[in-house]
Design an enzyme around this catalytic site. Structure first.
Site, PDB file in Angstrom:
ATOM      1  N   SER A  28       0.864  -1.186   0.000  1.00  0.00           N
ATOM      2  CA  SER A  28       0.000   0.000   0.000  1.00  0.00           C
ATOM      3  C   SER A  28       0.896   1.229   0.000  1.00  0.00           C
ATOM      4  O   SER A  28       2.095   1.139   0.303  1.00  0.00           O
ATOM      5  CB  SER A  28      -0.900   0.000   1.239  1.00  0.00           C
ATOM      6  OG  SER A  28      -0.101   0.213   2.395  1.00  0.00           O
TER       7      SER A  28
ATOM      8  N   ASP B  18      -0.832  -1.565  -4.079  1.00  0.00           N
ATOM      9  CA  ASP B  18      -2.185  -1.832  -3.599  1.00  0.00           C
ATOM     10  C   ASP B  18      -2.931  -0.502  -3.410  1.00  0.00           C
ATOM     11  O   ASP B  18      -2.406   0.404  -2.748  1.00  0.00           O
ATOM     12  CB  ASP B  18      -2.066  -2.575  -2.258  1.00  0.00           C
ATOM     13  CG  ASP B  18      -3.376  -3.165  -1.780  1.00  0.00           C
ATOM     14  OD1 ASP B  18      -4.260  -3.424  -2.611  1.00  0.00           O
ATOM     15  OD2 ASP B  18      -3.496  -3.380  -0.552  1.00  0.00           O
ATOM     16  N   HIS B  19      -4.107  -0.365  -3.981  1.00  0.00           N
ATOM     17  CA  HIS B  19      -4.924   0.848  -3.846  1.00  0.00           C
ATOM     18  C   HIS B  19      -4.146   2.131  -4.167  1.00  0.00           C
ATOM     19  O   HIS B  19      -4.093   3.066  -3.355  1.00  0.00           O
ATOM     20  CB  HIS B  19      -5.526   0.958  -2.436  1.00  0.00           C
ATOM     21  CG  HIS B  19      -6.522  -0.121  -2.152  1.00  0.00           C
ATOM     22  ND1 HIS B  19      -7.811  -0.094  -2.643  1.00  0.00           N
ATOM     23  CD2 HIS B  19      -6.417  -1.273  -1.454  1.00  0.00           C
ATOM     24  CE1 HIS B  19      -8.443  -1.181  -2.251  1.00  0.00           C
ATOM     25  NE2 HIS B  19      -7.624  -1.922  -1.534  1.00  0.00           N
TER      26      HIS B  19
ATOM     27  N   ASP C 262      -6.702   2.802  -7.860  1.00  0.00           N
ATOM     28  CA  ASP C 262      -8.009   2.772  -7.206  1.00  0.00           C
ATOM     29  C   ASP C 262      -8.676   4.140  -7.315  1.00  0.00           C
ATOM     30  O   ASP C 262      -8.435   5.039  -6.508  1.00  0.00           O
ATOM     31  CB  ASP C 262      -7.849   2.370  -5.734  1.00  0.00           C
ATOM     32  CG  ASP C 262      -9.189   2.322  -5.010  1.00  0.00           C
ATOM     33  OD1 ASP C 262     -10.228   2.604  -5.640  1.00  0.00           O
ATOM     34  OD2 ASP C 262      -9.190   1.992  -3.804  1.00  0.00           O
TER      35      ASP C 262
ATOM     36  N   GLU D 287     -10.556  -0.534  -9.762  1.00  0.00           N
ATOM     37  CA  GLU D 287     -11.628  -0.880  -8.818  1.00  0.00           C
ATOM     38  C   GLU D 287     -12.931  -0.149  -9.125  1.00  0.00           C
ATOM     39  O   GLU D 287     -12.940   1.028  -9.466  1.00  0.00           O
ATOM     40  CB  GLU D 287     -11.176  -0.548  -7.389  1.00  0.00           C
ATOM     41  CG  GLU D 287     -12.259  -0.824  -6.343  1.00  0.00           C
ATOM     42  CD  GLU D 287     -11.733  -0.763  -4.913  1.00  0.00           C
ATOM     43  OE1 GLU D 287     -10.564  -1.114  -4.675  1.00  0.00           O
ATOM     44  OE2 GLU D 287     -12.512  -0.366  -4.028  1.00  0.00           O
TER      45      GLU D 287
ATOM     46  N   HIS E 119     -12.221  -4.849   4.253  1.00  0.00           N
ATOM     47  CA  HIS E 119     -10.833  -4.920   4.720  1.00  0.00           C
ATOM     48  C   HIS E 119     -10.820  -5.066   6.242  1.00  0.00           C
ATOM     49  O   HIS E 119     -11.668  -4.512   6.933  1.00  0.00           O
ATOM     50  CB  HIS E 119     -10.075  -3.628   4.377  1.00  0.00           C
ATOM     51  CG  HIS E 119      -9.770  -3.472   2.914  1.00  0.00           C
ATOM     52  ND1 HIS E 119     -10.180  -2.385   2.188  1.00  0.00           N
ATOM     53  CD2 HIS E 119      -9.066  -4.244   2.059  1.00  0.00           C
ATOM     54  CE1 HIS E 119      -9.736  -2.504   0.937  1.00  0.00           C
ATOM     55  NE2 HIS E 119      -9.070  -3.627   0.831  1.00  0.00           N
TER      56      HIS E 119
ATOM     57  N   HIS F 279     -10.688  -8.499  -2.480  1.00  0.00           N
ATOM     58  CA  HIS F 279      -9.951  -7.793  -1.421  1.00  0.00           C
ATOM     59  C   HIS F 279     -10.492  -8.275  -0.071  1.00  0.00           C
ATOM     60  O   HIS F 279     -11.531  -8.923  -0.004  1.00  0.00           O
ATOM     61  CB  HIS F 279     -10.151  -6.282  -1.560  1.00  0.00           C
ATOM     62  CG  HIS F 279      -9.282  -5.678  -2.627  1.00  0.00           C
ATOM     63  ND1 HIS F 279      -8.255  -4.808  -2.347  1.00  0.00           N
ATOM     64  CD2 HIS F 279      -9.278  -5.844  -3.975  1.00  0.00           C
ATOM     65  CE1 HIS F 279      -7.660  -4.463  -3.469  1.00  0.00           C
ATOM     66  NE2 HIS F 279      -8.254  -5.064  -4.477  1.00  0.00           N
ATOM     67  N   GLY F 280      -9.787  -7.918   0.996  1.00  0.00           N
ATOM     68  CA  GLY F 280     -10.283  -8.254   2.335  1.00  0.00           C
ATOM     69  C   GLY F 280     -10.304  -9.752   2.586  1.00  0.00           C
ATOM     70  O   GLY F 280     -11.246 -10.285   3.175  1.00  0.00           O
TER      71      GLY F 280
ATOM     72  N   ASN G 148      -6.544 -10.916  -1.821  1.00  0.00           N
ATOM     73  CA  ASN G 148      -5.619 -10.080  -1.043  1.00  0.00           C
ATOM     74  C   ASN G 148      -5.710 -10.396   0.448  1.00  0.00           C
ATOM     75  O   ASN G 148      -6.810 -10.402   1.018  1.00  0.00           O
ATOM     76  CB  ASN G 148      -5.967  -8.609  -1.222  1.00  0.00           C
ATOM     77  CG  ASN G 148      -5.751  -8.119  -2.640  1.00  0.00           C
ATOM     78  OD1 ASN G 148      -5.414  -8.903  -3.530  1.00  0.00           O
ATOM     79  ND2 ASN G 148      -5.949  -6.834  -2.852  1.00  0.00           N
TER      80      ASN G 148
END
Ligand code: 13P
Length: 288
Positions: free
Chosen positions: A50, A85-86, A106, A136, A178, A208-209, A230
């Site tokens: 991230s 990530d994101h 994202d 996303e 998440h 995700h999450g 993820n």
């Protein structure tokens, strides 16, 4: 082996019916633990970073150079992708410049038209450098680097429009969150996932999450088109638990138990055990 884009590994996963894990990394120990465990399991892997974690590690370049050097020093032979990530609009460009092999842009917090316009730009940039790109639609619930989403179900028409832009894999909210799942969590919406799968033309989908989703739901999601899952919080939880036990047992006070190479060892072992558990649930063992 040099870092690779995540495209081929996810197309293979989708065709063969398993998922590749994205394990988020936080420091050197994390990276080493995940790489060693995946190499032993002969599983392809995506290392997720991230923007907050990159900042913590002093920047994208430090992360990219560390991961590349570690893959070489450890003689890693499995496919490894280093994935942002994101990513924000600026962060995505910075990670590409620093040597990441895959990025997520994202734009889910923008109005959809703006998300599409910015995603288009990022897709062109990533592909021009040979990187894979994830975008996303519909925010994922929970907290990620201070950004809180409310656990939407993505609109399949928006997913279709995003898929048509030429992304390599798509993150779409299907009730996933998440962090830890609340007691009253409704579970994944397989209805939404099925609809999204139908209209996105075989595009690998991203869940995700991954922390705390029961194995049966994971397996069903994979059967409906999820090819990348993820996992971040769950590795942090087992690392913290093992480290706490070491200290509560007074091990840091015995001999040279305070040496970080000893103090962090139980946490590293816990990360490796959890990575193995996930690999078996996701079905990626011996798929490298
Ligand atoms: P968890 O922290 O819930 O495992 O989620 C990780 C994630 O989705 C990173 O993008």
């Amino acid at each position: 082996m040099a870092l690779v884009s995540a495209k081929d590994m996810l197309v293979k996963a989708k065709t063969e019916g398993y998922a590749v894990a994205q394990f988020n990394i936080n420091n050197l120990e994390w990276t080493k633990a995940v790489l060693e465990a995946c190499e032993e399991a002969k599983s392809p892997v995506i290392l997720g970073v991230s923007e907050g974690a990159a900042k913590y590690m002093t920047g994208f370049k430090t992360v990219a150079d560390m991961v590349k050097a570690m893959v070489e020093s450890l003689n890693i032979t499995i496919p490894v992708a280093l994935h942002l990530d994101h990513g924000s609009y600026q962060g995505t460009q910075d990670a590409i410049k620093a040597g990441f092999s895959s990025v997520m842009f994202d734009g889910s917090h923008y109005p959809f038209e703006e998300n599409v316009a910015k995603s288009k730009e990022m897709i062109e940039l990533a592909h021009s450098k040979g990187l894979s790109i994830e975008c996303e639609v519909g925010s994922i619930g929970g907290e990620e680097d201070g950004v809180i989403g409310s656990g939407e179900l993505a609109d399949p028409r928006e997913c279709q429009a995003m898929a048509n832009l030429g992304i390599d894999f798509l993150a779409a909210g299907i009730g996933n969150i998440h962090g830890k799942y609340p007691e009253n969590w409704a579970g994944l919406s397989f209805e939404t996932l099925e609809e999204i799968s139908k209209v996105t033309n075989g595009l690998p989908l991203v869940l995700h999450g991954g922390t705390g989703i029961p194995a049966e739901q994971i397996k069903k999601a994979i059967s409906l088109g999820v090819s990348k899952i993820n996992v971040n919080t769950e590795l942090q939880l087992v690392f913290a638990e093992a480290t706490r036990k070491y200290i509560e047992d007074g091990k840091d006070l015995e001999g040279k138990g305070f040496d970080p190479r000893k103090l962090l060892a139980p946490g590293v072992a816990a990360i490796k055990a959890m990575v193995n558990e996930k690999i078996d649930i996701f079905g990626s063992r011996n798929k490298a």
